[in-house]
Write a protein that holds these residues in place. Structure first.
Motif, PDB file in Angstrom:
ATOM      1  N   ARG A  28       0.825  -1.201   0.000  1.00 20.16           N
ATOM      2  CA  ARG A  28       0.000   0.000   0.000  1.00 20.16           C
ATOM      3  C   ARG A  28       0.864   1.258   0.000  1.00 20.16           C
ATOM      4  NH1 ARG A  28      -3.714   0.021   4.938  1.00 20.16           N
ATOM      5  NH2 ARG A  28      -4.121   2.098   4.076  1.00 20.16           N
ATOM      6  N   LEU A  29       1.876   1.281   0.836  1.00 19.63           N
ATOM      7  CA  LEU A  29       2.732   2.462   0.917  1.00 19.63           C
ATOM      8  C   LEU A  29       3.509   2.681  -0.372  1.00 19.63           C
ATOM      9  CD1 LEU A  29       4.133   2.230   4.570  1.00 19.63           C
ATOM     10  CD2 LEU A  29       2.423   3.819   3.671  1.00 19.63           C
ATOM     11  N   ILE A  30       3.967   1.594  -0.965  1.00 16.94           N
ATOM     12  CA  ILE A  30       4.719   1.720  -2.221  1.00 16.94           C
ATOM     13  C   ILE A  30       3.825   2.311  -3.302  1.00 16.94           C
ATOM     14  CG2 ILE A  30       5.782   0.415  -4.105  1.00 16.94           C
ATOM     15  CD1 ILE A  30       6.898  -1.496  -1.957  1.00 16.94           C
ATOM     16  N   VAL A  31       2.593   1.777  -3.430  1.00 23.25           N
ATOM     17  CA  VAL A  31       1.668   2.291  -4.439  1.00 23.25           C
ATOM     18  C   VAL A  31       1.360   3.766  -4.179  1.00 23.25           C
ATOM     19  CG1 VAL A  31      -0.681   2.119  -5.349  1.00 23.25           C
ATOM     20  CG2 VAL A  31       0.636   0.044  -4.900  1.00 23.25           C
ATOM     21  N   ALA A  32       1.114   4.109  -2.918  1.00 24.76           N
ATOM     22  CA  ALA A  32       0.782   5.494  -2.574  1.00 24.76           C
ATOM     23  C   ALA A  32       1.951   6.432  -2.863  1.00 24.76           C
ATOM     24  CB  ALA A  32       0.372   5.590  -1.107  1.00 24.76           C
ATOM     25  N   LEU A  33       3.151   6.033  -2.456  1.00 22.30           N
ATOM     26  CA  LEU A  33       4.310   6.894  -2.639  1.00 22.30           C
ATOM     27  C   LEU A  33       4.665   7.065  -4.116  1.00 22.30           C
ATOM     28  CD1 LEU A  33       6.555   5.686   0.331  1.00 22.30           C
ATOM     29  CD2 LEU A  33       5.337   7.875   0.121  1.00 22.30           C
ATOM     30  N   VAL A  34       4.550   5.988  -4.881  1.00 19.81           N
ATOM     31  CA  VAL A  34       4.819   6.085  -6.323  1.00 19.81           C
ATOM     32  C   VAL A  34       3.804   7.028  -6.974  1.00 19.81           C
ATOM     33  CG1 VAL A  34       4.771   4.821  -8.512  1.00 19.81           C
ATOM     34  CG2 VAL A  34       5.955   3.852  -6.543  1.00 19.81           C
ATOM     35  N   SER A  35       2.539   6.920  -6.566  1.00 14.93           N
ATOM     36  CA  SER A  35       1.496   7.801  -7.118  1.00 14.93           C
ATOM     37  C   SER A  35       1.789   9.261  -6.792  1.00 14.93           C
ATOM     38  CB  SER A  35       0.124   7.406  -6.558  1.00 14.93           C
ATOM     39  OG  SER A  35      -0.209   6.086  -6.917  1.00 14.93           O
ATOM     40  N   VAL A  36       2.162   9.531  -5.541  1.00  6.20           N
ATOM     41  CA  VAL A  36       2.496  10.896  -5.150  1.00  6.20           C
ATOM     42  C   VAL A  36       3.697  11.408  -5.945  1.00  6.20           C
ATOM     43  CG1 VAL A  36       3.368  12.334  -3.274  1.00  6.20           C
ATOM     44  CG2 VAL A  36       1.520  10.709  -2.836  1.00  6.20           C
ATOM     45  N   ALA A  37       4.695  10.548  -6.127  1.00  2.00           N
ATOM     46  CA  ALA A  37       5.892  10.943  -6.876  1.00  2.00           C
ATOM     47  C   ALA A  37       5.546  11.310  -8.318  1.00  2.00           C
ATOM     48  CB  ALA A  37       6.918   9.817  -6.846  1.00  2.00           C
ATOM     49  N   ILE A  38       4.649  10.538  -8.918  1.00  5.53           N
ATOM     50  CA  ILE A  38       4.241  10.824 -10.300  1.00  5.53           C
ATOM     51  C   ILE A  38       3.539  12.179 -10.376  1.00  5.53           C
ATOM     52  CG2 ILE A  38       2.650  10.121 -12.140  1.00  5.53           C
ATOM     53  CD1 ILE A  38       3.244   7.204 -11.334  1.00  5.53           C
TER      54      ILE A  38
END
Length: 760
Positions: free
Chosen positions: A724-734
């Motif tokens: 969950r954190l990886i998906v969230a952080l990648v989305s924020v980074a994009i």
């Protein structure tokens, strides 16, 4: 690792249901045929002088080139989303393939509607200008051509929307609602891109043309000496015609998605919930035809009165036919819920139709030249541009409050009426509003076609002062109001669809939790009670913030591109001898190229924001926070869209008032003040405001699609905080990367002070 999927719809179609849906598909095809007949009628009209045809051809070529280049960008984005949809949970591969396949169908239909709207409008504007030159019946003929142009686009819109939904129901039956999520998502995503890109194009050219032409050089709006005039006319078509047609098509598709999802739940195993939401838009096809053909200008009657009368007549016919359909088709009871389905459906549909009528009246009041708000804005022009801007902002704020209250009342009324099927009642209100879409598209297209007709007449010089000029001036003013009205109705459809989708999101969470319930204990209760969590409030604030960020990006993009246009038009006036004397032709193509490249470069950022922001919130903060996010986006989006649209409409028509001779008339200081107000309002009403409609629906559909995956990685055997954190952080980074790149981006014009400043 096991996977958890959404529970399939239990609805099944009987032989009679299949027959009805097949008839609805035929009605949809009939709408396409009628649209073609209207198209041929428009194209059969006279094309005016050779000079008019030359100008129109330049507009046609510019609009076609822009949309062809935009299509290449959208194909890349669409292909990526098509693949990503396969990664989301589904009941089986049949549903996965159908969802991805109809995502492409929805996207293609949405782009096709926009393209046809642009193609026909760029040919109709010439014919409207030519009709205004005729010796007898010029006003009636010009108005008929302009309105039937929109009527043709409206019939294509309802035809493709209804046909796509009917085919999905025929092929997938009980799985249709899940497959239609892909259909609606494709339509909404492409519509948002067309709204943003077309809006940036049209308003960059318009603002640049006005600032240099009207304010600095004191020449008329569509003077051929202004290098930005062709780009301005091109922009009207790729922004207003293509953008609005795609916008209303996706509203059509998304509302049907929500109605079918919630209808399946309301009627259980019965197929009524899959069929009745299609019957109402099919009735809308009939009333759209009536509305288009009864629109005939009467001597001494304003064009707006004529159009409004047709709208009200078609709305009343829709209400009567929908009531008959409800009492004939629907059963005596819902599946496990109290209430008479026929009564609930009839009143809900009437609420939606009445909402459209009230919004028409309310928006017309705040943006029409004959009403007090616009007159007051025009009066403030006597004290300068600052007071014009302040008064226009005041009109926008005030009108947003009343419009939001009216929409909220309609939603709450349908919700109270529905009882145990409250959200289905809201969705039916949306389908009721859809019965007016054919006429709404006609009203909206009428605006840019009339505007372009006036531009062609002005640039050609073949329409001398007199009745012909007055006809086109009147139609242009009417078009400004109809565009504002249709924007108000479009945001109403967006709110109804988003509210219904919001309920579908809740059902999706419940289904996903129920699927994994054996290992969750009382987890479903904790999930469903998440509304009291601070995370939910954070979600509300983030959802509201995204609307502000999206609007800011759109307005900023127009500002940058308009700056480039200003420098280019100034350069041509300064460096090319003979332009002001009319002996040298400006370099129109250079301005078209500038705004084309600038607008297309801005497409990715809002798209990434709309798709990845709900992903970041959902995976990072949970399903309750994502629910709050959607609520914040819907509420803020409603107010922001209406504020932007109505303040811009008021500024535009205040300028028209002054140009008609009030407060000093053309060339006065008051005129310059209203031109400044109009240039501020341009990106408000034609770029940021309209794009919010598809934005909130895209975010709701993304949330609906990812809901099962969020639950899957939150609870049960597949739960993983790391994922969950990886998906969230990648989305924020994009999102952050896209915004940073957008903010640091220069303009498409080389070697200008504006680009140097941006790079510095």
């Amino acid at each position: 690792m096991s996977r958890h999927f959404l529970a399939a719809s239990s609805a099944e179609l009987s032989g009679g249901d299949y027959g009805i849906v097949a008839v609805i598909a035929v009605v949809a095809l009939a709408a396409l045929v009628i649209g073609y007949v209207l198209l041929k009628e428009v194209l059969a009209a006279g094309q005016g002088t050779s000079k008019m045809q030359e100008i129109a051809k330049a507009v046609q070529e510019g609009a076609t080139a822009y949309l062809n280049r935009q299509r290449k960008t959208l194909v890349i984005f669409g292909a990526i989303v098509f693949v990503l949809l396969f990664a989301l949970p589904a009941e089986d591969w049949n549903e996965k393939i159908g969802r991805s396949l109809f995502f492409l169908v929805g996207a293609v239909f949405s782009f096709a509607i926009g393209y046809v709207g642009m193609w026909l409008a760029t040919r109709a504007n010439l014919r409207v200008a030519a009709a205004a030159r005729e010796d007898s019946g010029a006003r009636e003929k010009a108005m008929r051509i302009a309105f039937r142009t929109g009527g043709a686009v409206g019939m294509f819109t309802v035809g493709l929307g209804l046909f796509g939904a009917a085919v999905v129901v025929l092929v997938y039956a009980g799985q249709a609602p899940k497959v239609l999520e892909g259909f609606g998502f494709g339509a909404a995503l492409i519509a948002m891109f067309m709204r943003v890109g077309g809006g940036i194009f049209t308003k960059a050219a318009d603002v640049g043309a006005d600032l240099v032409g009207k304010v600095e050089q004191n020449i008329p709006e569509d003077d051929p000496r202004n290098a930005a005039t062709i780009a301005d006319n091109v922009g009207d078509n790729v922004g207003d015609c293509a953008g609005m047609a795609a916008d209303l098509f996706e509203s059509y598709a998304v509302t049907l998605v929500a109605a079918l999802i919630l209808g399946s739940a309301a009627f259980g195993a019965s197929g009524h919930g899959l069929v009745f939401p299609l019957i109402i838009p099919a009735i809308g096809v009939i009333t759209a035809v009536i509305g288009v053909y009864i629109t005939k200008a009467r001597p001494g009657e304003s064009g707006l009165t004529t159009i409004n009368r047709s709208f009200y007549i078609s709305a009343v016919i829709s209400a009567v036919l929908s009531a008959i359909a409800a009492f004939v088709f629907l059963p005596d009871s819902f599946d496990g819920n109290e209430g008479n389905p026929a009564v609930v459906a009839t009143v809900s549909v009437i609420i939606g139709i009445a909402l459209a009528a009230v919004i028409l009246k309310l928006t017309g009041y705040y943006t029409g030249t004959e009403h007090k708000p616009v007159k007051d804005v025009g009066k403030t022009s006597e004290t300068g541009a600052a007071t014009v801007i302040l008064s226009g902002i005041s009109v926008g704020f005030e009108s947003a409050v009343y419009t939001a209250l009216v929409i909220g009342s309609a939603v709450f009324g349908a919700y109270l009426l529905g009882g145990g099927v409250a959200l289905f009642a809201v969705a039916l209100a949306g389908t009721g509003l859809l019965t007016t879409v054919g006429v709404i598209v006609a009203m909206d297209t009428f605006g840019p076609v009339s505007d372009n007709a006036q531009g062609i007449a002005e640039m050609s010089g073949d329409l001398k002062e007199g009745e012909g000029v007055q006809i086109l001036t009147e139609l242009d003013a009417v078009g400004n109001t109809t565009k504002a009205i249709t924007k108000g109705i479009a945001i109403s459809t967006a709110v109804l669809a988003a509210t219904a989708l919001f309920g579908s999101y809740s059902d999706a969470i419940k289904d996903a939790l129920a699927t994994a319930g054996s290992s969750l204990g009382d987890a479903p209760d904790s999930f469903l009670n998440a509304i009291i969590s601070p995370n939910t409030l954070v979600g509300v604030m983030v959802g509201a913030s995204v609307v502000f960020m999206f609007s800011g990006l759109a307005v900023n993009a127009v500002s940058r591109a308009a700056g480039a246009v200003v420098y280019e038009v100034r350069r041509q006036f300064r460096d090319i001898p003979g332009i002001m004397e009319g002996t040298t032709r400006p370099e129109y193509g250079r301005v078209v190229d500038i705004v084309t490249r600038d607008s297309l470069r801005e497409l990715a950022t809002p798209g990434l924001l709309a798709v990845f922001a709900p992903i970041a919130v959902g995976f990072g903060l949970g399903t309750g926070a994502l629910a709050g996010y959607l609520a914040g986006a819907i509420a803020t989006g409603t107010l922001m869209a209406v504020f932007l649209a109505n303040s811009g409409g008021a500024w535009d028509n205040a300028k028209k008032l002054v140009e008609d001779g009030h407060h000093g008339g053309k060339g006065s200081e008051a005129h310059s003040a209203t031109v400044i107000g109009d240039t501020v309002g341009d990106p408000f009403k034609d770029t940021a405001g309209p794009a919010i409609n598809p934005l909130i629906k895209v975010m709701n559909l993304v949330s609906l699609l990812i809901a099962p995956a969020i639950v899957q990685f939150t609870v049960g055997p597949d739960a993983s905080l790391a994922v969950r954190l990886i998906v969230a952080l990648v989305s924020v980074a994009i999102i952050v990367t896209a915004i940073v790149i957008s903010k640091r981006r220069g303009t498409a014009i080389a070697d200008t002070p504006i680009e140097a400043a941006t790079k510095a």
